[in-house]
Design a protein around this motif. Structure first.
Motif, PDB file in Angstrom:
ATOM      1  N   GLN A 147      43.012 -65.071 -74.549  1.00  0.00           N
ATOM      2  CA  GLN A 147      42.844 -64.482 -74.852  1.00  0.00           C
ATOM      3  C   GLN A 147      41.169 -64.816 -75.694  1.00  0.00           C
ATOM      4  N   ASP A 148      41.086 -65.863 -75.259  1.00  0.00           N
ATOM      5  CA  ASP A 148      39.674 -66.327 -76.044  1.00  0.00           C
ATOM      6  C   ASP A 148      38.821 -66.050 -75.093  1.00  0.00           C
ATOM      7  N   TRP A 162      38.761 -63.518 -65.851  1.00  0.00           N
ATOM      8  CA  TRP A 162      38.560 -63.295 -67.149  1.00  0.00           C
ATOM      9  C   TRP A 162      37.998 -64.324 -67.490  1.00  0.00           C
ATOM     10  N   THR A 163      38.080 -65.471 -66.588  1.00  0.00           N
ATOM     11  CA  THR A 163      37.869 -67.234 -66.928  1.00  0.00           C
ATOM     12  C   THR A 163      35.799 -66.525 -66.606  1.00  0.00           C
ATOM     13  N   GLU A 164      35.281 -65.529 -66.165  1.00  0.00           N
ATOM     14  CA  GLU A 164      34.273 -65.388 -65.899  1.00  0.00           C
ATOM     15  C   GLU A 164      33.218 -64.639 -67.231  1.00  0.00           C
ATOM     16  N   ILE A 165      34.287 -63.507 -67.080  1.00  0.00           N
ATOM     17  CA  ILE A 165      33.840 -62.709 -68.126  1.00  0.00           C
ATOM     18  C   ILE A 165      33.654 -63.595 -70.007  1.00  0.00           C
ATOM     19  N   CYS A 190      32.764 -62.758 -59.478  1.00  0.00           N
ATOM     20  CA  CYS A 190      33.117 -61.324 -60.178  1.00  0.00           C
ATOM     21  C   CYS A 190      32.625 -60.140 -60.936  1.00  0.00           C
ATOM     22  N   LEU A 191      31.376 -60.880 -60.816  1.00  0.00           N
ATOM     23  CA  LEU A 191      30.518 -59.958 -61.908  1.00  0.00           C
ATOM     24  C   LEU A 191      29.227 -60.222 -61.757  1.00  0.00           C
ATOM     25  N   LYS A 192      28.463 -59.054 -62.056  1.00  0.00           N
ATOM     26  CA  LYS A 192      27.720 -59.325 -61.607  1.00  0.00           C
ATOM     27  C   LYS A 192      26.288 -58.922 -63.040  1.00  0.00           C
TER      28      LYS A 192
END
Length: 283
Positions: free
Chosen positions: A108-109, A39-42, A10-12
């Motif tokens: 949150q983390d 959000w997990t990848e963030i 989900c991210l580049k």
């Protein structure tokens, strides 16, 4: 850490030779709505940045029509938000609540990883920034926007209070408690111009590309400084924000007792005296 270590769904992610990481939220067909994967990848990405000496500063932007439409409500209806209990007795409210709390803390983390990453992060907002988008940009160090950007603390419209950081960070960013309460209670639309006036964003640019260019320019300038000095400054700013002045001063004395041993200080001083540009090694 090599760029191939940052392969996400989900991210580049790209990292320039100067040490600027560009993270782009990349779910344009879903208007960059935040799924659990997103959000997990963030969280994973910014946690890795913290210990990656190749990264000195980061820019966070998004592809497509808008920064983010907020939480992925389709997933929320059937995914982990709806089924957070590992107990066989899902009718037991205490047991469901226990695991739901753990899920919220994990969420949150993941977003707090942006703030706890010692490398400065600049958010570039275009189009809509809804719900969790406010949580995300509030965890960043700086925010710039395009003229078409707008911001909505959307959670009350889906029957909940924001719980991933907006209510904790936004009041400290804008310094106007009345305004914060109004936008959080009403979920009204805030224009880029209004966001600039209250201090949510530092600058507004004509287009997304111009906003991104401005953020990249700032990031490159930050990346040219001593990495020890930059990470120390972010760490101490965050600590001092949440403590008294005296506590901040005492903690800074302890921190700098170590940080002042860096070779970056004499390098920077000599370069300044010689009117030259200093070159600093990776962190």
């Amino acid at each position: 850490m090599a760029e191939h270590a940052y392969q996400f769904e989900c991210l580049k992610v790209s990292i320039s030779a100067e040490g600027v990481a560009h993270v782009e939220i990349n779910r344009p067909k879903a208007l960059n709505a935040f799924s659990t994967q997103t959000w997990t990848e963030i969280g994973q990405c910014f946690t890795q940045f913290k210990s990656d000496g190749n990264v000195r500063c980061a820019v966070l932007s998004a592809s497509g029509r808008m920064f983010t439409a907020g939480l992925d409500l389709k997933e929320a209806a059937t995914g982990p938000l709806a089924t957070t209990s590992s107990s066989d007795d899902v009718s037991d409210r205490a047991r469901r609540g226990y695991y739901h709390r753990l899920f919220i803390l994990k969420f949150q983390d993941a977003i707090s990883a942006i703030e706890t990453c010692d490398k400065p992060v600049i958010a570039v907002v275009h189009g809509g920034c809804l719900g969790i988008g406010i949580d995300v940009i509030s965890a960043c160090d700086m925010r710039v926007a395009s003229q078409d950007a707008y911001f909505i603390v959307k959670e009350v419209d889906i029957g909940m209070a924001a719980d991933i950081g907006t209510l904790q960070r936004l009041p400290k960013i804008v310094g106007n408690d009345s305004w914060v309460r109004e936008v959080c209670y009403t979920a009204r639309k805030v224009s880029a111009q209004e966001a600039h006036v209250v201090g949510l964003v530092g600058s507004v640019h004509a287009t997304r590309d111009e906003a991104l260019e401005a953020a990249m320019g700032t990031a490159k300038l930050i990346a040219s400084k001593s990495p020890v000095a930059v990470v120390s400054t972010k760490h101490l700013l965050n600590y001092s924000r949440d403590h008294t002045v005296q506590e901040g001063l005492e903690y800074t004395a302890i921190w700098n007792a170590l940080a002042h041993n860096s070779k970056d200080m004499p390098t920077a001083i000599m370069a300044s005296l010689r009117k030259q540009k200093a070159q600093f090694p990776k962190l």
